[in-house]
Scaffold this active site. Sequence first.
Site, PDB file in Angstrom:
ATOM      1  CG  HIS A 192       6.969 -23.655   6.904  1.00  0.00           C
ATOM      2  ND1 HIS A 192       6.022 -23.448   7.612  1.00  0.00           N
ATOM      3  CD2 HIS A 192       8.018 -23.868   7.514  1.00  0.00           C
ATOM      4  CE1 HIS A 192       6.480 -23.597   8.896  1.00  0.00           C
ATOM      5  NE2 HIS A 192       7.549 -23.797   9.073  1.00  0.00           N
ATOM      6  NE  ARG A 207      -3.390  -0.844   2.515  1.00  0.00           N
ATOM      7  CZ  ARG A 207      -4.256  -0.978   3.366  1.00  0.00           C
ATOM      8  NH1 ARG A 207      -4.974  -0.069   4.234  1.00  0.00           N
ATOM      9  NH2 ARG A 207      -4.499  -2.498   3.631  1.00  0.00           N
ATOM     10  CG  ASP A 265      -0.140 -21.710  14.323  1.00  0.00           C
ATOM     11  OD1 ASP A 265      -0.295 -21.300  13.250  1.00  0.00           O
ATOM     12  OD2 ASP A 265       0.778 -21.818  15.346  1.00  0.00           O
ATOM     13  CG  HIS A 286       2.933 -27.148   9.924  1.00  0.00           C
ATOM     14  ND1 HIS A 286       2.939 -26.685   8.565  1.00  0.00           N
ATOM     15  CD2 HIS A 286       3.161 -26.125  10.753  1.00  0.00           C
ATOM     16  CE1 HIS A 286       3.057 -25.547   8.812  1.00  0.00           C
ATOM     17  NE2 HIS A 286       3.275 -24.914   9.930  1.00  0.00           N
ATOM     18  CE  LYS A 292      10.031 -27.139   9.138  1.00  0.00           C
ATOM     19  NZ  LYS A 292      10.867 -26.094   9.823  1.00  0.00           N
ATOM     20  CE  LYS A 316      -0.087 -23.039   9.349  1.00  0.00           C
ATOM     21  NZ  LYS A 316       0.492 -22.037  10.205  1.00  0.00           N
ATOM     22  CD  GLU A 346       6.605 -23.356  17.666  1.00  0.00           C
ATOM     23  OE1 GLU A 346       7.231 -22.433  16.899  1.00  0.00           O
ATOM     24  OE2 GLU A 346       5.589 -23.490  17.376  1.00  0.00           O
ATOM     25  CE  LYS A 349       3.225 -21.074  18.486  1.00  0.00           C
ATOM     26  NZ  LYS A 349       4.336 -20.783  17.377  1.00  0.00           N
TER      27      LYS A 349
END
Length: 481
Positions: free
Chosen positions: A172, A43, A229, A234, A176, A142, A210, A334
């Site tokens: 993604h 933008r 997520d 995944h 890998k 995604k 993670e 997480k």
Amino acid sequence: MSFDLVFFGGTGDLTWRKLMPALFQAFRHGKLPTNGRILSVARDEMSDERYREWLKERFQEVDGSKRPSDDEFEQFAALLHYRRMDLSQPEHYQRLKSWLDERQADTVVLYLATSPHLFTQICEQLGAAGLNDARTRVVLEKPLGHDLASAQQINKVVRSVFSETQAFRIDHYLGKPAVQNLMALRFGNALFEPLWRRESIANIQITLAEGLGVGTRGAFYDETGALRDMIQNHALQLLTMIALEPPPTNDADAIRDEKLKVLRSLKPFTAATVARDVVRGQYRAGSNEGLPVAGYLDEAKVPADSQCETFVALRTEVQNWRWAGVPFYLRTGKRLSGRDAQIVINFRQVPHPIFPGTNQANRLVIKLQPEDGLELQLLAAKGGADGEKLVPVSLDLDFDKAFAANRVGAYERLLLDAIAGRLNLFVRSDEQEQAWRWVEPILDAWKADSSGPRPYTAGSWGPAAASALVARDGFAWAEEE
Ligand code: BG6
């Protein structure tokens, strides 16, 4: 081959954090086709020069060895262009078309690195402007939808403008190297295939852990949660790669047909089985790498009464002849003990033990990150004075070390594949919709259950209920053994 690559959302986080650094690596490795142009649209009003300066500043935040030198950046920057674009304005798409028509590149890749809320609007406008001819591909990031209905809606619009072979849906994880190696392991070697079945395998564990929390993404994450997520995409993609039947060829649709069959064979959830077989958790204050960290509810832009899950563990089965009765345990979260993604294949015990005191079974650990490797755990006789007692030993392969010179990151690989038109590592719409169909009863059951996620301490392996889920079958998570 000439190409034009357009990034919608050209000043967004995804573009400068992931896509541009990946493209730069491809450029540095000499893999980017030479006759290319990269156009960012967003933008703000900016000249090409200003955009290049802006990106150079952003690159200072890129991980050390991946940062370009001044010389390298200058060469790379010569490919970069910028145009202001208001995505709601049809004439701005016409302007883009004129820019692309200037030279009729062999391939045009349109990468939608924008908020997914804009996907349908952008695709409709692209269609109206005639930006969908046979040399054009569209790349979608995604999250593709929030549930089955919204995913179907996006796919409907995408399909009305582009053919399925023009649509590159990114997960993604499929880029890998370790995940590509799964296909090599299973179908490049005759060794494993005869054992890859219920007769030899006791259970399979997929862990995507993670150490990080939600960071600055609190607002997005709170609407998303770990199931949407990480599991819907995944973790399920990894599961399909483990469970699929040998495809007849290595072609994109041959592989994707088999992956779809796996997704269709997953045991459907009901409200009762969600309560029994799915654990949701949310982190509380604790530690990460030895330092104290806040709980989820204290993260920026997270409502104080949020019931969003930051952890999921679940048990499922693939209901077909190969896998009947074999539990597949999936787990992600997480602020867990650390960054650790791996798939553990636990083989069955020997049918009749003759070595006293030995009750360990073989295990194959497919390590995705932080290391990328393969570890086969066996039992061996030491040949010492204690005679017949067997000890565990492992064959340990470190692919990062072995193939260091050839390794490319996930986004680098996927961007090069999109430019080259290779669809193998992209998700087909029917796979993606089936994955939503399967997770939806979990979302529904949680909506109807106000008890919310179970708390766990940051730095742990999640709520104790996740261990109980596996223990119920007489097994344990790999790190608990
Ligand atoms: C993304 C999720 O898809 O994957 C993030 O949105 C997550 O929440 C990330 O952190 C993990 O990817 P990787 O490659 O770092 O394991």
